[in-house]
Enzyme design. Structure first.
Site, PDB file in Angstrom:
ATOM      1  CG  HIS A  19      11.253  58.841  40.685  1.00 48.81           C
ATOM      2  ND1 HIS A  19      11.714  58.967  39.399  1.00 48.81           N
ATOM      3  CD2 HIS A  19      12.328  58.488  41.433  1.00 48.81           C
ATOM      4  CE1 HIS A  19      13.014  58.699  39.376  1.00 48.81           C
ATOM      5  NE2 HIS A  19      13.409  58.408  40.596  1.00 48.81           N
ATOM      6  CG  ASP A  44      10.941  60.080  36.336  1.00 44.12           C
ATOM      7  OD1 ASP A  44      10.847  58.926  36.802  1.00 44.12           O
ATOM      8  OD2 ASP A  44      10.665  61.090  36.995  1.00 44.12           O
ATOM      9  CG  HIS A  45      14.010  54.713  37.340  1.00 41.78           C
ATOM     10  ND1 HIS A  45      14.436  55.633  38.246  1.00 41.78           N
ATOM     11  CD2 HIS A  45      13.512  53.687  38.085  1.00 41.78           C
ATOM     12  CE1 HIS A  45      14.217  55.202  39.471  1.00 41.78           C
ATOM     13  NE2 HIS A  45      13.651  54.014  39.411  1.00 41.78           N
TER      14      HIS A  45
HETATM   15  C1  BG6 Z   1      16.303  56.904  42.171  1.00 43.12           C
HETATM   16  C2  BG6 Z   1      16.742  57.619  43.408  1.00 43.12           C
HETATM   17  O1  BG6 Z   1      15.946  57.813  41.171  1.00 43.12           O
HETATM   18  O2  BG6 Z   1      15.183  56.097  42.490  1.00 43.12           O
HETATM   19  C3  BG6 Z   1      17.083  56.642  44.510  1.00 43.12           C
HETATM   20  O3  BG6 Z   1      17.885  58.409  43.111  1.00 43.12           O
HETATM   21  C4  BG6 Z   1      15.926  55.701  44.761  1.00 43.12           C
HETATM   22  O4  BG6 Z   1      17.419  57.318  45.716  1.00 43.12           O
HETATM   23  C5  BG6 Z   1      15.439  55.097  43.453  1.00 43.12           C
HETATM   24  O5  BG6 Z   1      16.378  54.678  45.623  1.00 43.12           O
HETATM   25  C6  BG6 Z   1      14.143  54.333  43.680  1.00 43.12           C
HETATM   26  O6  BG6 Z   1      13.811  53.655  42.508  1.00 43.12           O
HETATM   27  P1  BG6 Z   1      12.908  52.346  42.551  1.00 43.12           P
HETATM   28  O7  BG6 Z   1      12.704  51.998  41.123  1.00 43.12           O
HETATM   29  O8  BG6 Z   1      13.678  51.324  43.330  1.00 43.12           O
HETATM   30  O9  BG6 Z   1      11.645  52.740  43.254  1.00 43.12           O
END
Ligand code: BG6
Length: 507
Positions: free
Chosen positions: A257, A194-195
Site C-alpha cells: 500500500h 492492492d486494495h
Molecule cells: C490490509 C492489511 O491490506 O490493509 C491490514 O492487511 C490493514 O492489516 C488494512 O488493516 C488497512 O486497509 P485500510 O483500507 O483500512 O487502510
C-alpha cells in the site's frame, strides 16, 4: 476555503463502463474476505445496475454447502444491508451459486469446469470467467496450475485470475510465484490486487498531478524538500495473529500500500492514459527507489510494537497479549523508514514512510513539503514561516489541502499559515465506493490499470530486501521499540527525521 465543482450535479458525475456477461468464481468463498468485502462490493455494483443481467457468482470452497446454504450465509453476513434492500437482494441472491471445490484436487477442477458450463447455459455468461483467489497465499501458484490444467485459462480474452495480497513474502518468492502464474496464463490475465489502488483518493493522485498545469512544474527536487507518506490505523491486530505474526507491518502495509502511494506520487507522466503506459512508469520509478542507507539499513529504519495502553476504563492490550500472538513476539506493528529515489526528478529528496497499528488516528496521507522561501521578509507568528505543504488526504477525510502563509490580521506584517482544502464529500456529496467495488468491476472489465504488474511487485520487494534480510539474519540490529497503544509510535522514529531538522507531521 473550500474548492467546489462549478456545477456540482449529483447525477451524471459517474462515468461507468459496461461489464460484459460473465461468471465470477470466488475460491475461498467460506472465508472472511468473501462476506466482508467481495459480496458486499458485488451487491453494491448490482444496486448501481452495473452488473450485466447475464451474470453469476460461483462460490467455491471445501465446505459441502449447497447454493441455498451459500445464499443464506451471505444474507446473514450482510443482514443490515439486505434488510435495507430486500427486493434487490432477492434478485441478486438468484445469481449466487456454490460448488464444493478443493483446487488441489485435479478432479475437483474438472468438475468445476463442468459446473461453469452449466452456469453458462443457465445465465448466458458466455464462457467469460474471472477467477478470484481468496485463498491462503501458499495456494496461489498451485491454484493457477490447477485452473490451467483443467483448461480454464486457455482463452486470455475470456478468463482472468485475481490474486489477493500478499504476492510472495520477499523478492525471491515473488519472482518464483510470478514465474508459476505466468506459466499458466498471460500477464494480461493476471490481476494482482492492492486494495489501496481501488481508493478514489489514491487514483486522484494521478489526476491531480496530470490534469492540472500548476503542479507538474514544481513536482521535483527543485521545489520539494521532502515527502512523508503515512498510513496510521487505530485497530490492533484483530483476529489475524496467525497471518500477521509472520508478516508484520513491513510486509503487510509498506511493500504494497505505501509503496503504491509512493509510486503514484513520484512516477513520470505516462505517454498516454493506458494501463501499460502507467504501469511502465510505476515500475520505472520503483526501480530507481532505494533505502536511504542500503549498506547500513538499521540507520534508516525503525521498527516498533504496541504495548498496553488506553485508560483504566478502556484498557487496550499490548500486541504480545493479543490472542494467538507469541508472548515474546518480535513482529513489528509499526515501521518507519527513509528512502531516496535516484533519478533526475527526485535525487536527494528524502521520502519518509511510516505505518502502524494502534496509533491515535486512522489516517492515510501523502504530504509534500516545499522548500522554504529563500528570504524571510516578515515576522512569522510561529517563530519561523511554515514551509508550504500539499497534503493528499487518502482517508478518512478524503480530499487534499494546501498550507501556505498569509498576512495575519493587524497593523504589523506578520505571516501565519492557513489551510486551503478540498473535500470529496463537500464537492461531490456522495461517498466514494469501497476500493473493492472499483477493483472487482475493473477485473471483470479486464482493465489492469489499477492492478500491480509482475515487474512492479518484484521492484517493490527488491526495494525492501536489505531490511528483510537484516530482520532475518541479524534482528538485533533492527530492534523492536515498544510504544504505548494510542500513541504515535516509538520516539526512535523521530530521529530518522531529526538529523535533517524535520519532524513527522502530527495530523
Ligand atoms: C490490509 C492489511 O491490506 O490493509 C491490514 O492487511 C490493514 O492489516 C488494512 O488493516 C488497512 O486497509 P485500510 O483500507 O483500512 O487502510
Amino acid at each position: 476555503m473550500g474548492a467546489t465543482l462549478t456545477n456540482p450535479l449529483r447525477v451524471g458525475l459517474r462515468q461507468e463502463r459496461v461489464i460484459p456477461p460473465q461468471c465470477l468464481v470466488i475460491f475461498g468463498a467460506s472465508g472472511d474476505l468473501t462476506h466482508r468485502k467481495l459480496i458486499p462490493a458485488l451487491f453494491e455494483l448490482f444496486r448501481q445496475r452495473r452488473l450485466p443481467s447475464e451474470f453469476a457468482v460461483l462460490g467455491c470452497a471445501r465446505r459441502p454447502w449447497s447454493d441455498e446454504e451459500f445464499r443464506s450465509r451471505m444474507a446473514e453476513a450482510l443482514a443490515p444491508e439486505v434488510k435495507r434492500h430486500q427486493s434487490a437482494w432477492d434478485q441478486f441472491a438468484a445469481c449466487l451459486f456454490y460448488e464444493p471445490v478443493d483446487l488441489q484436487q485435479p478432479a475437483d477442477a474438472v468438475r468445476l469446469g463442468t459446473r461453469l458450463e452449466a452456469i453458462d447455459k443457465l445465465k448466458a455468461t458466455r464462457g467469460n470467467r474471472t477467477f478470484y483467489l481468496s485463498v491462503s497465499p501458499a495456494f496461489y501458484g498451485s491454484g493457477c496450475r490447477s485452473l490451467a490444467a483443467a483448461g480454464l485459462l486457455k482463452d486470455p480474452s475470456r478468463s482472468r485470475v485475481v490474486i489477493e495480497k500478499p504476492f510472495g513474502t520477499d523478492y525471491a518468492s515473488a519472482e518464483q510465484l510470478n514465474r508459476v502464474v505466468q506459466s499458466c496464463g498471460q500477464e494480461q490475465q493476471i490481476f494482482r490486487i492492492d486494495h489501496y489502488l481501488g481508493k478514489e483518493t489514491v487514483q486522484n493522485i494521478l489526476v491531480l498531478r496530470f490534469a492540472n498545469t500548476i503542479f507538474e512544474p514544481i513536482w521535483n527536487r527543485n521545489y520539494i524538500a521532502n515527502v512523508q507518506i503515512t498510513a496510521a490505523e487505530t485497530v490492533g491486530v484483530e483476529e489475524r495473529a496467525g497471518y500477521y505474526e509472520s508478516s508484520g507491518a513491513l510486509r503487510d502495509m509498506v511493500q504494497n500500500h505505501l509503496t503504491q502511494m509512493l509510486a503514484l506520487t513520484t512516477m513520470e507522466a505516462p505517454g498516454r492514459f493506458d494501463p501499460e503506459a502507467i504501469r511502465n512508469e510505476k515500475a520505472k520509478v520503483l526501480q530507481a527507489a532505494r533505502l536511504a542507507n542500503e549498506e547500513e539499513p538499521w540507520k534508516c529504519c525503525v521498527r516498533g510494537q504496541y504495548s498496553q495502553g488506553g485508560s483504566r476504563v478502556n484498557p487496550v492490550a499490548g500486541y504480545r497479549q493479543e490472542p494467538g500472538v507469541n508472548a515474546n513476539s518480535t513482529t513489528e506493528t509499526y515501521v518507519a523508514m527513509k528512502l531516496f529515489i535516484d533519478n533526475w526528478r527526485w535525487q536527494g529528496v528524502p521520502f519518509y514512510l511510516r505505518t502502524g497499528k494502534r496509533l491515535p488516528k486512522r489516517l492515510s496521507e501523502v504530504v509534500l513539503t516545499f522548500h522554504e522561501a529563500p528570504v524571510h521578509l516578515f515576522d512569522a507568528a510561529g517563530g519561523s514561516p511554515t514551509a508550504n505543504q500539499l497534503i493528499l488526504r487518502i482517508q478518512p477525510d478524503e480530499g487534499a489541502g494546501f498550507v501556505f502563509e498569509v498576512k495575519a490580521p493587524g497593523s504589523g506584517m506578520r505571516s501565519r499559515p492557513v489551510d486551503m482544502h478540498f473535500s470529496y464529500d463537500e464537492s461531490f456529496g456522495e461517498p466514494s465506493d469501497e476500493g473493492y467495488v472499483r477493483l472487482l468491476a475493473d477485473a471483470m472489465l479486464g482493465d489492469p490499470t489499477l492492478f500491480t504488474r509482475s515487474d512492479e511487485v518484484e521492484a517493490a520487494w527488491r526495494l525492501y530486501t536489505p531490511l528483510l534480510e537484516l530482520i532475518e539474519d541479524a534482528p538485533w540490529q533492527l530492534p523492536i521499540h515498544p510504544y504505548e497503544a494510542g500513541t504515535w509510535g516509538p520516539g526512535a522514529a523521530d530521529n530518522l527525521l531529526a538529523e535533517e531538522g524535520l519532524m513527522w507531521r502530527r495530523p
